[in-house]
Structures are given as C-alpha cells and as structure tokens.
Design an enzyme around this catalytic site. Structure first.
Site, short mmCIF file in Angstrom:
data_model
loop_
_atom_site.label_atom_id
_atom_site.label_comp_id
_atom_site.label_asym_id
_atom_site.label_seq_id
_atom_site.Cartn_x
_atom_site.Cartn_y
_atom_site.Cartn_z
N GLY A 92 -17.16 -24.61 -47.69
CA GLY A 92 -17.81 -24.23 -48.92
C GLY A 92 -18.01 -25.42 -49.84
N ARG A 150 -32.35 -24.42 -42.56
CA ARG A 150 -31.74 -23.63 -43.63
C ARG A 150 -32.52 -22.33 -43.83
NH1 ARG A 150 -27.17 -22.46 -46.43
NH2 ARG A 150 -27.27 -22.80 -48.68
N SER A 156 -27.23 -26.23 -50.52
CA SER A 156 -26.08 -26.13 -49.63
C SER A 156 -25.14 -27.30 -49.86
CB SER A 156 -26.57 -26.15 -48.17
OG SER A 156 -25.48 -26.24 -47.27
N SER A 157 -23.87 -27.10 -49.51
CA SER A 157 -22.90 -28.19 -49.51
C SER A 157 -22.69 -28.77 -48.12
CB SER A 157 -21.56 -27.69 -50.05
OG SER A 157 -21.66 -27.32 -51.41
N THR A 160 -24.05 -22.09 -40.57
CA THR A 160 -23.32 -21.14 -41.40
C THR A 160 -24.00 -19.78 -41.49
OG1 THR A 160 -22.27 -20.90 -43.59
CG2 THR A 160 -24.50 -21.81 -43.54
N VAL A 161 -23.22 -18.78 -41.86
CA VAL A 161 -23.74 -17.50 -42.36
C VAL A 161 -23.26 -17.30 -43.80
CG1 VAL A 161 -24.02 -16.35 -40.14
CG2 VAL A 161 -21.79 -16.27 -41.29
N ASN A 162 -22.76 -18.35 -44.42
CA ASN A 162 -22.20 -18.41 -45.77
C ASN A 162 -20.77 -17.88 -45.78
OD1 ASN A 162 -22.26 -19.23 -48.44
ND2 ASN A 162 -22.98 -17.26 -49.18
N THR A 169 -18.27 -21.32 -42.40
CA THR A 169 -19.20 -22.33 -41.89
C THR A 169 -18.55 -22.98 -40.68
OG1 THR A 169 -20.06 -22.70 -44.13
CG2 THR A 169 -20.46 -24.44 -42.54
N ASP A 175 -25.93 -18.39 -52.41
CA ASP A 175 -25.91 -19.84 -52.61
C ASP A 175 -26.93 -20.30 -53.65
OD1 ASP A 175 -23.78 -20.63 -51.12
OD2 ASP A 175 -24.91 -21.59 -49.53
#
Length: 572
Positions: free
Chosen positions: A460, A95, A439-440, A386-388, A368, A410
C-alpha cells in the site's frame, strides 16, 4: 494552487542525462523471486522451455492471479518494468481505468460524507481491469513463446488444483463477510460454506477457461464479444456502472520510466500514474546533499524521514493520471527543486507536517504482489500487480473465476480525506471518466558496475519507502536476502508519525528521534513482501531474495543453466 505552481516554476529545467552501458558477463543462471512458490515454479518452467524473462513474467502474473487472489488477478491491474539485455527499458502501464460513468462525487452522500463501503466493496468499487491486456501485450510484443506456452502452468494448476495457504487464509478476514454475500465469490472461495483450511485443495476451471480464451482470441477474448457482455451485465445487475464501451476501449500504455542517479548507481523506476518513481527521485535528490553514510543512525533516519515527508506531501498535491492532468515532472524531479526542499529540513528538529503548505489515517494492508526476474541473457522484469485491498471488491462475476478490483478507492474520493491506506490527495487524483488512479506500486531496477537488481514490494502506501530502503541497502552492498529481510520504517506526511517495525530502531534511536520532535509508533506486525534478484555483470553470478515475512509461501530460486535460442526481441 497557482502559488504552488509558481513556486515550482522558479527553477531552471536542464536536459536529462544518459548513461552508458558497461560490458557485461551474462547471468550464469536464470533467477526468479515471487510472492508464491507456485508462481516462481511457473516462471522457471517457462524459462526452461525456452522462454525469456518476459514470457516468465506472463506465466508468473497469471499464476499469482490464481493462487494469490487476495493480492492480484485478472480482475486487477499492474505495472511491468522491463529491461532488455542491451539496456533498453520500457514501462508497461496496465493500470485499471475508471468507467465512463464515474463521477467526482460518486462516493459521497447528500451531506458530502464519504460512503466508504461503496468505494471498497462490490462492483461499484471496481475500475476496468488492465492485467489481461497487460499479459497479452507483454507476450505478443516482448515474449519469445506463444501465449499458449507461457499460460500453460497457470491453466494446468487451475484444473488440477492448488493448496490454500497461510497468507490466503490470513487475508481472508478482510473480506469474508463481503465474499459470503456474493454467490459466485462464495462458491469459489468457500465451496463448503466456510473458509478453507490451510492445505485445502481449490480448483478453478473458470479461471482456466478465461486464460484459454486469451490464448485463442488475445485481448478480444476478454474485452470484446460475449465474455465482455456477460461481465457488463452481471456488474450492472449488482449495482456497478461498467459498459461494453469501457471494456472495448481499454488499452495498455507504454511509458518512459523515470531515471536518476544516486551514489554512482542508476535507478530506473515507475513513472505516473505510479507515484513511486517521483517520490523516490525526490527523496534521493534531497539525500544527494548529505553525507548520510557517515552519520549516526538517528540523524540519518531523521533526514530520510524528512525527505519522505516532503515527497509524500507533493504526491498528494501534484500527482495523478498523466493522460488527464498536467504534472510538472521536470520541476518535481529537478535537483534545484530538491535543494529548496532540503533547505527547509532542520538537522536536529522534525518539521510538523501541518507547517508544510497543506492539502485541502489507517491500517496498511498487503493487497498487492511483486515479482522479479532475470534470465540468462540478462533480460530483467520487475512487476507489481494488484486488486488493491485484500480480495479486492469481494465480487466475482459468475463463470469468470476471478475477483474484481476495488481500485476506485485509490482515487481521491474527496480532497483531504484519506483512502484505505491513509493517503490523501487533491484534484490531480480526483475521480473522472477514463482516468487511471494514482498508485504507490514502485517496480524498480538498480544498475551499478558490479550489480544489477530488480526489486519491488507490496505494501500500500508503504511500498515506496520499502523500495527506498531496499535500494539504499543494495547500494551499500547488502546481499539479496538481507535486503528482502531489512527492517522497515515509514512516514507519509499524514498522519504525522513514523511507523516502524519492531526491529527497525533500537531504543536509543527511538529516544533520539523523539527528542527531535518525531512521533514514533512501533508495530508488532510487519509490512511488505519484497522480492528481488541481483545479477553481477562482472562475474555472471546471480542472487535471489524473497521476504522472510511470508516464509514458506514466497519463493526465490535460481534455475538450472539453459541454452537460449529463438527470435530476437526488439523494443519499439
């Protein structure tokens, strides 16, 4: 906050349980499911070359970063849940981390209002990337092949070109204006001054050179030396706050996954800084008190939604980076705590979220990517990266070939103020130097007597509930493709509503849920992009499921049977 903690600590903590591994028949063939056909093919190529599932994970991760820049890449991060054929598991946390100069109120104006654009666009929104360190770590510690072999497909594709696809173009609208303002990003994604047409061939020699640098120099090739100094200089020139120390101090972290049992299945899933595993555990622990299998659709959905509501409420209060905040995991995951939550659920009436102890609302965007692998030895990987938001920050450092993330959004930028996914939070997920944002992402593995599955999804805030419904369908015996295609619904505490895909509920079920006091919003759009593999350890048969929502882009495939030889991989 003190009253909440005392409320939690009234429960007795019991030691965890261990589960024995049954005798197994190895998979007859390897199997890969990913969000892009290029990536799936890269994974199968590396497996056919003698690599294991972890080598394939490196190949797929690097390839997705090239061909799915809207969803992941070297400028972002990810979670790798790995399970060796003998049952040993490890969670590799790659992360992103907040820069050392980050501060609690860095996105607030003088009146205390959130400056959202700075949190989602440009280099100030970018945390320190973790994915490059993650793939090097996986290759060196768990792979069988040298990094030069596992990165070969992505390097080749970056040089010979790849075709811009429907998903690339569809998601481009979210960041088109921001990308156009950044010369390096525009040169990469709008080489002719306009958004590429579907089927256009794009080239990215800079990306190939970054991967080749990782091959030659390992982690140092990204986080130290001239390349790191170049990134820092360009980020700071454009208004960011990175330092060379931020990059040189970055490390991946190996963590113990969360384990639980539900209906005779073991579930292995993501620990903090993912919120997914904690939320799944709480929901399943609540459901353990119900015979929901025999219930009608509306009653069952009502109970699922009430469990979701409570899990997301706890997410907002208690969860953050476990290296920086104290998370009462033993209590949150304990069946006795779930029993207390269950006692507050009325069987025929929704509890408005405002009546739960509160914390001091927005379109989901699939920025994501997920992939799942099983090799012929029975090694498995479930990976979400991810890059969000789509196309991350929209900022490219010249000469790198990848977008930086916008993961700073985030964090809880201000207590009670939703992020771009509508999720709220308090101090546990506040911005602080060196913290990893909550994060999710919920890569998970399900283990039963006749099926072992690796699964996950983007989405998300909806990732957790997408994986939840997928696991429930797997437990019920659905095949892989049926699980990937499953209609989805979601509740995340706030906003206080059920989001549902158009085919998730029939009209009678919607009416019954509304009669119980729920607000149901049905959307024409869909969400998620589930990718899963299933292995039957009693027969060796394998299945793949690749979400039909991006049909023709994502790909699940079963490879040809191959012989496996090489060094033994030891989890330490």
């Amino acid at each position: 906050m003190r009253s909440r903690t005392l409320f939690l600590y009234i429960f007795i903590i019991l030691p965890g349980l261990a589960w024995a591994q049954p005798d197994t028949v190895k998979p007859k063939q390897p199997a890969v499911a990913s969000a892009n056909a290029y990536a799936t093919d890269a994974g199968l190529e590396v497996l056919a070359a003698g690599g294991n599932a972890f080598d394939a994970a490196v190949a797929i991760s690097a390839t997705l970063g090239l061909v799915e820049p809207e969803s992941s890449g070297l400028g972002g991060g990810g979670f790798f849940l790995l399970r060796k054929h003998d049952g040993h598991v490890v969670f590799v946390d790659a992360r992103e981390r907040a820069p050392a100069a980050a501060s609690r109120d860095m996105y607030l104006d003088t009146k205390g209002q959130v400056k959202r654009s700075q949190a989602i666009s440009g280099p100030l929104s970018a945390a320190i990337p973790g994915l490059p360190a993650g793939i090097v770590h996986i290759a060196e510690r768990y792979g069988r092949l040298p990094l030069s072999e596992s990165l070969k497909p992505a390097i080749r594709l970056a040089r010979v070109g790849w075709k811009f696809g429907e998903k690339n173009r569809t998601m481009f609208a979210f960041k088109a204006d921001v990308i156009a303002r950044n010369a390096a990003a525009a040169a990469l994604f709008q080489p002719d001054g306009k958004i590429p047409e579907i089927g256009s061939r794009l080239y990215n020699p800079d990306y190939a050179q970054v991967l080749e640098r990782l091959v030659r120099e390992g982690v140092a090739g990204f986080y130290h030396g001239a390349f790191a100094r170049h990134m820092v200089e360009e980020v700071r020139k454009a208004g960011g706050i990175w330092t060379i120390e931020d990059l040189s101090s970055y490390t991946v972290v190996e963590r113990e996954p969360i384990r639980l049992r539900h209906r005779h299945f073991e579930i292995i899933t993501a620990p903090p800084p993912s919120s997914g595993g904690v939320a799944l555990s709480q929901i399943f622990n609540i459901l353990d008190g119900y015979d929901y299998v025999s219930m009608d659709d509306a009653t069952r959905a009502h109970l699922f939604i009430e469990a979701m509501r409570r899990a997301y409420r706890d997410r907002a209060i208690y969860l953050g980076d476990p290296d920086h905040v104290v998370i009462p995991l033993d209590i949150l995951l304990h069946p006795a705590y779930a029993a207390g939550l269950r006692a507050s659920i009325h069987p025929d009436q929704a509890m408005p979220s405002r009546l739960l102890p509160s914390v001091s609302q927005y379109a989901e965007r699939p920025g994501t990517s997920h992939f799942s692998i099983v090799d012929q030895e029975g090694n498995m990987a479930s990976v979400t990266q991810t890059v969000n938001l789509p196309y991350g920050s929209g900022f490219v450092v010249p000469g790198t070939g990848f977008l930086l993330n916008n993961e700073m959004d985030d964090f809880s930028i201000k207590a009670g103020v939703p992020n771009a996914y509508g999720l709220i939070g308090e101090d546990a997920n506040a911005i602080a130097p060196g913290r990893r944002p909550l994060s999710s992402m919920t890569p998970s593995i399900l283990i039963g007597s006749n099926r072992v599955a690796a699964l996950g999804s983007p989405g998300g805030s909806r990732i957790i509930t997408t994986v939840l419904l997928g696991i429930l369908a797997l437990i019920d015996g659905d095949d892989a493709q049926a699980v990937a295609n499953l209609p989805r619904y979601h509740h995340q505490y706030l906003p206080d509503e059920i989001s549902a895909e158009s085919n998730a509920f029939d009209t009678e079920t919607i009416a019954a849920l509304e009669a119980k006091g729920h607000t149901v919003k049905v959307y024409d759009r869909t969400w998620g992009n589930m990718q899963l593999v299933i292995w039957d350890p009693t027969t060796g048969e394998v299945q793949v499921g690749s979400d039909f929502r991006w049909q023709g882009i994502s790909k699940g495939a079963v490879g040809e049977p191959i012989e496996k030889t090489g060094k033994e991989i030891i989890f330490r």
